[in-house]
Design a protein around this motif. Structure first.
Motif, PDB file in Angstrom:
ATOM      1  N   TYR A 255     -16.155   6.649 -11.949  1.00 16.09           N
ATOM      2  CA  TYR A 255     -15.661   7.200 -10.675  1.00 16.09           C
ATOM      3  C   TYR A 255     -16.785   7.430  -9.659  1.00 16.09           C
ATOM      4  O   TYR A 255     -16.612   7.128  -8.468  1.00 16.09           O
ATOM      5  N   PRO A 256     -17.943   7.956 -10.076  1.00 18.34           N
ATOM      6  CA  PRO A 256     -19.028   8.174  -9.105  1.00 18.34           C
ATOM      7  C   PRO A 256     -19.533   6.888  -8.450  1.00 18.34           C
ATOM      8  O   PRO A 256     -20.198   6.954  -7.409  1.00 18.34           O
ATOM      9  N   GLU A 257     -19.200   5.719  -9.015  1.00 19.93           N
ATOM     10  CA  GLU A 257     -19.612   4.455  -8.413  1.00 19.93           C
ATOM     11  C   GLU A 257     -18.839   4.137  -7.136  1.00 19.93           C
ATOM     12  O   GLU A 257     -19.280   3.340  -6.309  1.00 19.93           O
ATOM     13  N   CYS A 258     -17.668   4.769  -6.973  1.00 19.58           N
ATOM     14  CA  CYS A 258     -16.801   4.463  -5.835  1.00 19.58           C
ATOM     15  C   CYS A 258     -17.402   4.975  -4.533  1.00 19.58           C
ATOM     16  O   CYS A 258     -18.026   6.037  -4.482  1.00 19.58           O
ATOM     17  N   GLU A 259     -17.180   4.210  -3.470  1.00 17.30           N
ATOM     18  CA  GLU A 259     -17.599   4.641  -2.139  1.00 17.30           C
ATOM     19  C   GLU A 259     -16.834   5.883  -1.725  1.00 17.30           C
ATOM     20  O   GLU A 259     -15.633   6.021  -2.011  1.00 17.30           O
ATOM     21  N   ASN A 260     -17.512   6.791  -1.045  1.00 20.27           N
ATOM     22  CA  ASN A 260     -16.879   7.997  -0.505  1.00 20.27           C
ATOM     23  C   ASN A 260     -16.207   7.617   0.815  1.00 20.27           C
ATOM     24  O   ASN A 260     -16.843   7.577   1.855  1.00 20.27           O
ATOM     25  N   ILE A 261     -14.899   7.318   0.754  1.00 17.00           N
ATOM     26  CA  ILE A 261     -14.209   6.793   1.931  1.00 17.00           C
ATOM     27  C   ILE A 261     -12.738   7.212   1.909  1.00 17.00           C
ATOM     28  O   ILE A 261     -12.124   7.296   0.845  1.00 17.00           O
ATOM     29  N   SER A 262     -12.193   7.491   3.091  1.00 25.12           N
ATOM     30  CA  SER A 262     -10.790   7.878   3.181  1.00 25.12           C
ATOM     31  C   SER A 262      -9.901   6.647   3.104  1.00 25.12           C
ATOM     32  O   SER A 262     -10.324   5.527   3.426  1.00 25.12           O
ATOM     33  N   VAL A 263      -8.652   6.839   2.698  1.00 22.92           N
ATOM     34  CA  VAL A 263      -7.720   5.724   2.633  1.00 22.92           C
ATOM     35  C   VAL A 263      -7.399   5.198   4.030  1.00 22.92           C
ATOM     36  O   VAL A 263      -7.066   4.023   4.205  1.00 22.92           O
ATOM     37  N   ASP A 264      -7.546   6.047   5.053  1.00 22.26           N
ATOM     38  CA  ASP A 264      -7.312   5.596   6.430  1.00 22.26           C
ATOM     39  C   ASP A 264      -8.297   4.482   6.789  1.00 22.26           C
ATOM     40  O   ASP A 264      -7.908   3.442   7.320  1.00 22.26           O
ATOM     41  N   TYR A 265      -9.585   4.721   6.532  1.00 25.13           N
ATOM     42  CA  TYR A 265     -10.599   3.717   6.829  1.00 25.13           C
ATOM     43  C   TYR A 265     -10.542   2.549   5.842  1.00 25.13           C
ATOM     44  O   TYR A 265     -10.756   1.394   6.217  1.00 25.13           O
ATOM     45  N   ALA A 266     -10.279   2.871   4.584  1.00 27.75           N
ATOM     46  CA  ALA A 266     -10.336   1.851   3.538  1.00 27.75           C
ATOM     47  C   ALA A 266      -9.183   0.857   3.615  1.00 27.75           C
ATOM     48  O   ALA A 266      -9.371  -0.346   3.405  1.00 27.75           O
ATOM     49  N   ILE A 267      -7.980   1.349   3.900  1.00 26.75           N
ATOM     50  CA  ILE A 267      -6.780   0.515   3.848  1.00 26.75           C
ATOM     51  C   ILE A 267      -5.993   0.519   5.153  1.00 26.75           C
ATOM     52  O   ILE A 267      -5.707  -0.538   5.729  1.00 26.75           O
ATOM     53  N   MET A 268      -5.627   1.695   5.638  1.00 27.23           N
ATOM     54  CA  MET A 268      -4.655   1.797   6.726  1.00 27.23           C
ATOM     55  C   MET A 268      -5.096   1.067   7.990  1.00 27.23           C
ATOM     56  O   MET A 268      -4.280   0.462   8.688  1.00 27.23           O
ATOM     57  N   GLU A 269      -6.367   1.120   8.314  1.00 31.88           N
ATOM     58  CA  GLU A 269      -6.837   0.496   9.550  1.00 31.88           C
ATOM     59  C   GLU A 269      -7.164  -0.989   9.378  1.00 31.88           C
ATOM     60  O   GLU A 269      -7.541  -1.652  10.336  1.00 31.88           O
ATOM     61  N   LYS A 270      -6.992  -1.491   8.159  1.00 33.52           N
ATOM     62  CA  LYS A 270      -7.306  -2.892   7.893  1.00 33.52           C
ATOM     63  C   LYS A 270      -6.067  -3.728   7.570  1.00 33.52           C
ATOM     64  O   LYS A 270      -5.980  -4.898   7.942  1.00 33.52           O
ATOM     65  N   ALA A 271      -5.120  -3.136   6.853  1.00 33.07           N
ATOM     66  CA  ALA A 271      -3.956  -3.893   6.385  1.00 33.07           C
ATOM     67  C   ALA A 271      -3.059  -4.317   7.542  1.00 33.07           C
ATOM     68  O   ALA A 271      -3.089  -3.731   8.626  1.00 33.07           O
ATOM     69  N   GLU A 272      -2.260  -5.357   7.304  1.00 35.57           N
ATOM     70  CA  GLU A 272      -1.424  -5.928   8.363  1.00 35.57           C
ATOM     71  C   GLU A 272      -0.029  -5.321   8.413  1.00 35.57           C
ATOM     72  O   GLU A 272       0.473  -5.004   9.488  1.00 35.57           O
ATOM     73  N   GLU A 273       0.610  -5.174   7.279  1.00 40.25           N
ATOM     74  CA  GLU A 273       1.982  -4.663   7.259  1.00 40.25           C
ATOM     75  C   GLU A 273       1.975  -3.131   7.215  1.00 40.25           C
ATOM     76  O   GLU A 273       2.332  -2.518   6.220  1.00 40.25           O
ATOM     77  N   ILE A 274       1.564  -2.519   8.329  1.00 39.33           N
ATOM     78  CA  ILE A 274       1.463  -1.067   8.407  1.00 39.33           C
ATOM     79  C   ILE A 274       2.565  -0.541   9.317  1.00 39.33           C
ATOM     80  O   ILE A 274       2.702  -0.975  10.471  1.00 39.33           O
ATOM     81  N   PHE A 275       3.345   0.402   8.800  1.00 38.92           N
ATOM     82  CA  PHE A 275       4.463   0.960   9.549  1.00 38.92           C
ATOM     83  C   PHE A 275       4.351   2.482   9.603  1.00 38.92           C
ATOM     84  O   PHE A 275       3.689   3.105   8.768  1.00 38.92           O
ATOM     85  N   VAL A 276       5.026   3.060  10.587  1.00 31.13           N
ATOM     86  CA  VAL A 276       5.062   4.518  10.726  1.00 31.13           C
ATOM     87  C   VAL A 276       6.508   4.957  10.893  1.00 31.13           C
ATOM     88  O   VAL A 276       7.302   4.279  11.564  1.00 31.13           O
ATOM     89  N   CYS A 277       6.826   6.058  10.275  1.00 28.60           N
ATOM     90  CA  CYS A 277       8.136   6.689  10.459  1.00 28.60           C
ATOM     91  C   CYS A 277       7.929   7.976  11.245  1.00 28.60           C
ATOM     92  O   CYS A 277       7.424   8.958  10.690  1.00 28.60           O
ATOM     93  N   PRO A 278       8.276   8.000  12.535  1.00 25.67           N
ATOM     94  CA  PRO A 278       8.180   9.245  13.297  1.00 25.67           C
ATOM     95  C   PRO A 278       9.135  10.289  12.716  1.00 25.67           C
ATOM     96  O   PRO A 278      10.292   9.978  12.401  1.00 25.67           O
TER      97      PRO A 278
END
Length: 364
Positions: A255-278
Motif C-alpha cells: 500500500y505505501p507504494e501507491c501514489e498519494n492522490i485523490s480519485v478526482d485527479y486520478a480518475i474523474m478528471e481523466k475518464a470519458e464517460e463521466i456523469f453527474v446527478c444533480p
C-alpha cells in the motif's frame, strides 16, 4: 436495535463503501487524532457521523455488502460502532494515501467476491437532512450504473456561493437517454474565490462536488487500469490472496507504494464517460464548526445549542456543544464556538476557528 436491510434479488449486487480513514480534529475538543469526527456524535443525536452514514443506506444493500476502509488504528472504533458489518469487510490502510488508493483497494477486494458488484462510495463524515430523497437518488443512480459503463458522481445543488467546496459544471443541454436526471460532466473546478463562486451560482449549471461516487466494479477497475496503471498493478497483483490471512500482510507491504492522490485527479478528471446527478437532499460535509452552525437548528438569534439545559442571553450566531454538562449559561457572546469534552473547554470566535488545530496541539 439492529437495522433491517432489504435484501432481495434486485439489491444482491449493491455494495456500499464508507471511507472512514480521515484524521481531522477540526471539532476539537470533541474530536482528536485518536477519535476523529466521523466517530463522534457531532450532532448530539446519539449516533456518530459514521453510524448516521450507515443508517442512511438502510434498504439499499445488505450489511454483508457494506465495506469500511479506515486507518488501521481505528479498526476497533469501526467494529464497536458498526457491529453489523462483517469484520472481513473492514479494510485497514497501513498509511494515508488519499482516496484513489483507498477506492482501488476496496474495488479489487469487492471484485474478488462479487464480479457483478454495483458500488456507491461515500465519505463517513457528511450530513444529510432529507434521507428519503437521498435514498431515492442513490437507488436511481445504482440502477443507472448497473446498466451502463458510466462513472457517476453526485452534484449538490448550491444554496450559497461557497468557497470551501469544489464544483462540478454539468452539461445541461441534454440529459442521459436512460435517465433524465443524469447529465454529462462538462468539467471539474477547484475551490473558487468568492467572486467566482457568486458567478457559479448565477449560471445554474454548477454543483458542489460531494465526493459521492457510483459505478459498476468492472467500470472502476478498468478505469484504474487505463488511467492509473501503477496503482492498478499493486492491487491486481494481489488478486489471488484477497480474503485470505495473507491479505493484510501484503497490503501493509504494498500500500505505501501507491501514489498519494485523490480519485478526482486520478480518475474523474481523466475518464470519458463521466456523469453527474444533480441532487438536493440537505447535504453538508460538516468540515467546520461554522458549517455545523449552518446545518443545525437555530433559535431566533441564530444560536445552535447542542446539549441539555443550555441558556443563552444577549448572544447571537453561536454554536454551543456541551453534551456532558448539566447546566450551561452564556451571556454576551456574538459569533462564538463554545464546546466542552472530557474536562476541556473551548471558547473561540468563529472567525478564528482555523486556529483550533493549533490550540489542540495536534499540529505539533
Amino acid at each position: 436495535m439492529r437495522l433491517k436491510f432489504i435484501d432481495n434479488m434486485a439489491d444482491i449486487n449493491n455494495h456500499l463503501v464508507i471511507m472512514a480513514g480521515g484524521v481531522g480534529s477540526r471539532f476539537w475538543p470533541m474530536s482528536t487524532k485518536d477519535k476523529p469526527k466521523q466517530f463522534i456524535d457531532v450532532l448530539g443525536v446519539g449516533s456518530s457521523l459514521l453510524q448516521l452514514t450507515y443508517k442512511r443506506f438502510e434498504g439499499i444493500c445488505s450489511p454483508q455488502n457494506v465495506w469500511v476502509v479506515t486507518n488501521a488504528k481505528y479498526a476497533d472504533l469501526v467494529k464497536e460502532q458498526l457491529p453489523q458489518v462483517p469484520v472481513e469487510n473492514i479494510l485497514l490502510e497501513p498509511c494515508r494515501r488519499n482516496t484513489a488508493p483507498c477506492i482501488a483497494y476496496v474495488s479489487w477486494r469487492i471484485k474478488s467476491k462479487d464480479p457483478k458488484a454495483n458500488i456507491v462510495v461515500t465519505p463517513s463524515d457528511h450530513m444529510v437532512t432529507d434521507v428519503n430523497e437521498f435514498r431515492r437518488v442513490i437507488n436511481m443512480c445504482l440502477k443507472f450504473t448497473s446498466e451502463t459503463d458510466a462513472v457517476l458522481t453526485l452534484g449538490m445543488k448550491p444554496n450559497r456561493p461557497e468557497t470551501g467546496y469544489g464544483y462540478i459544471k454539468a452539461d445541461m443541454s441534454m440529459s442521459s437517454p436512460r435517465q433524465k436526471e443524469i447529465f454529462r460532466v462538462d468539467s471539474f473546478r477547484e475551490k473558487p474565490d468568492l467572486q467566482t463562486a457568486i458567478q457559479y451560482i448565477r449560471e445554474n449549471d454548477y454543483y458542489w462536488n460531494a465526493g459521492i461516487f457510483i459505478w459498476n466494479v468492472s467500470t472502476i477497475v478498468n478505469a484504474f487500469r487505463v488511467y492509473q496503471p501503477s496503482i492498478s498493478k499493486v492491487f491486481e497483483g494481489m488478486k489471488d490472496i484477497y480474503g485470505t490471512p495473507k491479505e493484510q500482510e501484503e497490503i501493509n507491504l504494498r500500500y505505501p507504494e501507491c501514489e498519494n492522490i485523490s480519485v478526482d485527479y486520478a480518475i474523474m478528471e481523466k475518464a470519458e464517460e463521466i456523469f453527474v446527478c444533480p441532487a438536493d437532499f440537505g447535504w453538508s460535509d460538516l468540515g467546520t464548526w461554522g458549517s455545523l452552525l449552518m446545518q443545525t437548528k437555530r433559535d431566533l438569534y441564530g444560536n445552535s445549542l447542542i446539549g441539555q439545559n443550555i441558556e443563552v442571553y444577549d448572544s447571537h450566531n453561536c454554536i454551543v456543544h456541551t453534551t456532558q454538562e448539566n447546566h450551561v449559561v452564556i451571556q454576551g457572546l456574538d459569533n462564538y464556538i463554545v464546546a466542552e469534552k472530557d474536562g476541556t473547554l473551548l471558547i473561540c470566535n468563529l472567525s478564528e476557528e482555523q486556529k483550533i488545530k493549533q490550540f489542540s496541539g495536534e499540529d505539533k
